[in-house]
Design an enzyme around this catalytic site. Structure first.
Site, PDB file in Angstrom:
ATOM      1  N   GLY A 131     -14.830 -42.457 -15.664  1.00  0.00           N
ATOM      2  CA  GLY A 131     -16.081 -42.211 -14.939  1.00  0.00           C
ATOM      3  C   GLY A 131     -16.146 -43.088 -13.711  1.00  0.00           C
ATOM      4  CB  VAL A 132     -14.715 -43.164 -10.497  1.00  0.00           C
ATOM      5  CG1 VAL A 132     -13.611 -43.883 -11.206  1.00  0.00           C
ATOM      6  CG2 VAL A 132     -14.333 -41.700 -10.249  1.00  0.00           C
ATOM      7  N   GLY A 133     -18.418 -43.047 -11.074  1.00  0.00           N
ATOM      8  CA  GLY A 133     -19.689 -42.871 -10.374  1.00  0.00           C
ATOM      9  C   GLY A 133     -20.117 -44.195  -9.773  1.00  0.00           C
ATOM     10  CB  VAL A 152     -21.023 -48.535 -13.103  1.00  0.00           C
ATOM     11  CG1 VAL A 152     -20.327 -49.751 -13.710  1.00  0.00           C
ATOM     12  CG2 VAL A 152     -22.530 -48.700 -13.193  1.00  0.00           C
ATOM     13  CE  LYS A 202     -30.881 -45.937 -20.637  1.00  0.00           C
ATOM     14  NZ  LYS A 202     -30.109 -47.036 -20.052  1.00  0.00           N
TER      15      LYS A 202
HETATM   16  P1  NAI Z   1     -23.115 -42.121 -12.612  1.00  0.00           P
HETATM   17  O1  NAI Z   1     -23.859 -40.898 -12.973  1.00  0.00           O
HETATM   18  O2  NAI Z   1     -23.231 -42.645 -11.225  1.00  0.00           O
HETATM   19  O3  NAI Z   1     -21.525 -41.922 -12.886  1.00  0.00           O
HETATM   20  C1  NAI Z   1     -21.021 -41.342 -14.041  1.00  0.00           C
HETATM   21  C2  NAI Z   1     -19.665 -40.749 -13.693  1.00  0.00           C
HETATM   22  O4  NAI Z   1     -19.040 -40.339 -14.896  1.00  0.00           O
HETATM   23  C3  NAI Z   1     -19.736 -39.547 -12.773  1.00  0.00           C
HETATM   24  O5  NAI Z   1     -18.774 -39.667 -11.742  1.00  0.00           O
HETATM   25  C4  NAI Z   1     -19.412 -38.368 -13.709  1.00  0.00           C
HETATM   26  O6  NAI Z   1     -18.768 -37.294 -13.030  1.00  0.00           O
HETATM   27  C5  NAI Z   1     -18.489 -39.037 -14.697  1.00  0.00           C
HETATM   28  N1  NAI Z   1     -18.419 -38.411 -16.011  1.00  0.00           N
HETATM   29  C6  NAI Z   1     -19.413 -37.837 -16.736  1.00  0.00           C
HETATM   30  N2  NAI Z   1     -18.939 -37.412 -17.913  1.00  0.00           N
HETATM   31  C7  NAI Z   1     -17.637 -37.766 -17.951  1.00  0.00           C
HETATM   32  C8  NAI Z   1     -16.612 -37.615 -18.915  1.00  0.00           C
HETATM   33  N3  NAI Z   1     -16.843 -37.019 -20.090  1.00  0.00           N
HETATM   34  N4  NAI Z   1     -15.380 -38.079 -18.624  1.00  0.00           N
HETATM   35  C9  NAI Z   1     -15.130 -38.669 -17.429  1.00  0.00           C
HETATM   36  N5  NAI Z   1     -16.069 -38.855 -16.488  1.00  0.00           N
HETATM   37  C10 NAI Z   1     -17.309 -38.399 -16.747  1.00  0.00           C
HETATM   38  O7  NAI Z   1     -23.530 -43.224 -13.695  1.00  0.00           O
HETATM   39  P2  NAI Z   1     -23.473 -44.801 -13.550  1.00  0.00           P
HETATM   40  O8  NAI Z   1     -24.760 -45.300 -13.000  1.00  0.00           O
HETATM   41  O9  NAI Z   1     -22.203 -45.183 -12.888  1.00  0.00           O
HETATM   42  O10 NAI Z   1     -23.437 -45.258 -15.082  1.00  0.00           O
HETATM   43  C11 NAI Z   1     -22.270 -45.101 -15.847  1.00  0.00           C
HETATM   44  C12 NAI Z   1     -22.503 -45.627 -17.244  1.00  0.00           C
HETATM   45  O11 NAI Z   1     -22.830 -47.011 -17.168  1.00  0.00           O
HETATM   46  C13 NAI Z   1     -23.672 -44.964 -17.987  1.00  0.00           C
HETATM   47  O12 NAI Z   1     -23.363 -44.873 -19.356  1.00  0.00           O
HETATM   48  C14 NAI Z   1     -24.807 -45.949 -17.807  1.00  0.00           C
HETATM   49  O13 NAI Z   1     -25.762 -45.877 -18.841  1.00  0.00           O
HETATM   50  C15 NAI Z   1     -24.064 -47.259 -17.835  1.00  0.00           C
HETATM   51  N6  NAI Z   1     -24.760 -48.333 -17.161  1.00  0.00           N
HETATM   52  C16 NAI Z   1     -25.086 -48.216 -15.841  1.00  0.00           C
HETATM   53  C17 NAI Z   1     -25.731 -49.240 -15.193  1.00  0.00           C
HETATM   54  C18 NAI Z   1     -26.002 -49.189 -13.723  1.00  0.00           C
HETATM   55  O14 NAI Z   1     -26.318 -50.247 -13.126  1.00  0.00           O
HETATM   56  N7  NAI Z   1     -25.894 -48.043 -13.082  1.00  0.00           N
HETATM   57  C19 NAI Z   1     -26.142 -50.451 -15.926  1.00  0.00           C
HETATM   58  C20 NAI Z   1     -25.673 -50.503 -17.294  1.00  0.00           C
HETATM   59  C21 NAI Z   1     -25.040 -49.463 -17.886  1.00  0.00           C
END
Ligand code: NAI
Length: 345
Positions: free
Chosen positions: A173-175, A177, A80
């Site tokens: 968290g609706v980013g 994933v 990481k």
């Molecule tokens: P991202 O950055 O696209 O989305 C994260 C979302 O969570 C954002 O909309 C943000 O505003 C929101 N957020 C942040 N802090 C928050 C809180 N305290 N409460 C509510 N919402 C909050 O990230 P992504 O890529 O969607 O990843 C999400 C999680 O999944 C991370 O922990 C990542 O390590 C994990 N993950 C992601 C993978 C991927 O393919 N992108 C693969 C495996 C795990």
């Protein structure tokens, strides 16, 4: 520029500190284990109090990647990296400079996207000569499909139900994933509840899907059937386990439990915990598929197998009287031990 590289015979395999004041870069790369192959793991770009806090998070996340890749039967170790977010930094320059440090690992660290980074960042990192993944394809939809399969498996295990019709699923968290996952859940008939610190983001997606929203600060304590953390690490701590109001916890987020003792506390509260590193392996499976040129159908089947794996782990846990986390950790440890034996021959 200052670089410090430590290599130990114990974990982690390598820690690489990356600093360049001119470029505004302060980052750390941790390669946890390379028994099964090069260390695969995302680049996180986030705000940290200091480098020490970033290192602590990176060590934990890298170890989780080792377990994830092992359980998913992939030919990768775990790694990481964390880049400390700084106001006003020139992002392309920052990522290119970081890529020069990644290149120093000579392919032992294979970076991909993670929270706070995009495929464009990975392309910039790769432009500095580093071997990268995800430079063209975002693995997040694949992660979401695997988590959806894991949610279905948890519901089937606990409630004996084959569909998610009417099941209340709260996505925190609706980013990348979380948004893909919410769509899959809504298509499957789930009652979707969405929470994000960006309230407008969760509101517009909830409107699109016919779901509801929950304030980010109360997401973990809002009653639901399944809570799916899709944001920050260590959502569950010994002090907040008592406040959780879900029946199942199926994380997409890495490193959801602040310590392993939380798994016991969850079980004592009859909350079924699916280990994060089992449920969220879809992204690394997709990266492997990309490298191997798999057909879309083969990838989809492999992603759906995450649900089968979750079902098997939950059943094995019941049969042995063990926590699912202990079963999954044992699977990972056995695969790595077998890899060490092969390497020693
Ligand atoms: P991202 O950055 O696209 O989305 C994260 C979302 O969570 C954002 O909309 C943000 O505003 C929101 N957020 C942040 N802090 C928050 C809180 N305290 N409460 C509510 N919402 C909050 O990230 P992504 O890529 O969607 O990843 C999400 C999680 O999944 C991370 O922990 C990542 O390590 C994990 N993950 C992601 C993978 C991927 O393919 N992108 C693969 C495996 C795990």
């Amino acid at each position: 520029m200052a670089t410090q590289q430590l290599t130990t015979s114990n974990q982690p395999h390598m820690v690489l500190r990356c600093r360049d004041e001119d470029a505004g870069l302060c980052a750390v790369i941790v390669i946890d284990d390379t028994t099964l192959g090069p260390g695969l793991g995302g680049v996180r770009h986030a705000v940290y109090a200091d480098e020490s806090e970033a290192l602590t998070e990176c060590l934990r996340l890298a170890a989780a990647m080792t377990r994830k890749n092992a359980v998913a039967q992939l030919p990768y170790g775990g790694a990481k990296s964390v880049v400390l977010a700084r106001r006003g930094a020139d992002r392309p320059r920052l990522m290119r400079r970081f890529g020069e440090f990644v290149a120093q690992t000579h392919g032992q660290y294979l970076p991909g996207v993670d929270m706070g980074t995009t495929v464009d960042d990975l392309a910039l990192i790769g432009s500095s000569g580093a071997t990268v993944t995800c430079a063209g394809t975002d693995p997040s939809p694949a992660t979401a499909l695997g988590v959806w399969a894991a949610v279905r498996a948890a519901v089937a295990h606990l409630d004996g139900r084959e569909t998610l019709d009417g099941v209340r699923v709260l996505v925190q968290g609706v980013g990348h994933v979380g948004s893909s996952l919410a769509r899959l859940l809504a298509d499957d008939g789930a009652r979707v509840m969405l929470a994000d610190v960006d309230a407008e983001r969760s509101r517009s997606l909830a409107d699109e899907l016919g779901g509801s929203t929950v304030a980010a600060e109360v997401a973990a304590s809002t009653p639901c059937d399944v809570l799916v953390p899709c944001a920050v690490a260590r959502l569950v701590t010994p002090t907040n386990v008592a406040a959780l109001a879900c029946r199942m916890l199926v994380p997409a987020a890495n490193d959801t439990l602040s310590d392993a003792g939380c798994a016991t506390m969850l079980a004592q509260r009859d909350i079924l915990y699916v280990p994060d590193f089992v449920a969220n392996a879809g992204g690394v499976v997709a990266i492997h598929a990309d490298q191997g040129g798999w057909a879309p159908e083969r990838l989809r089947n492999e992603l759906l197998r995450i649900g089968d794996r979750v079902g098997d782990i939950l059943a094995e846990g019941d049969a042995l009287g063990s926590l699912p986390l202990a079963v999954a950790e044992d699977h990972a440890a056995r695969r790595i031990a077998a890899g060490r034996e092969v390497a020693a021959v």
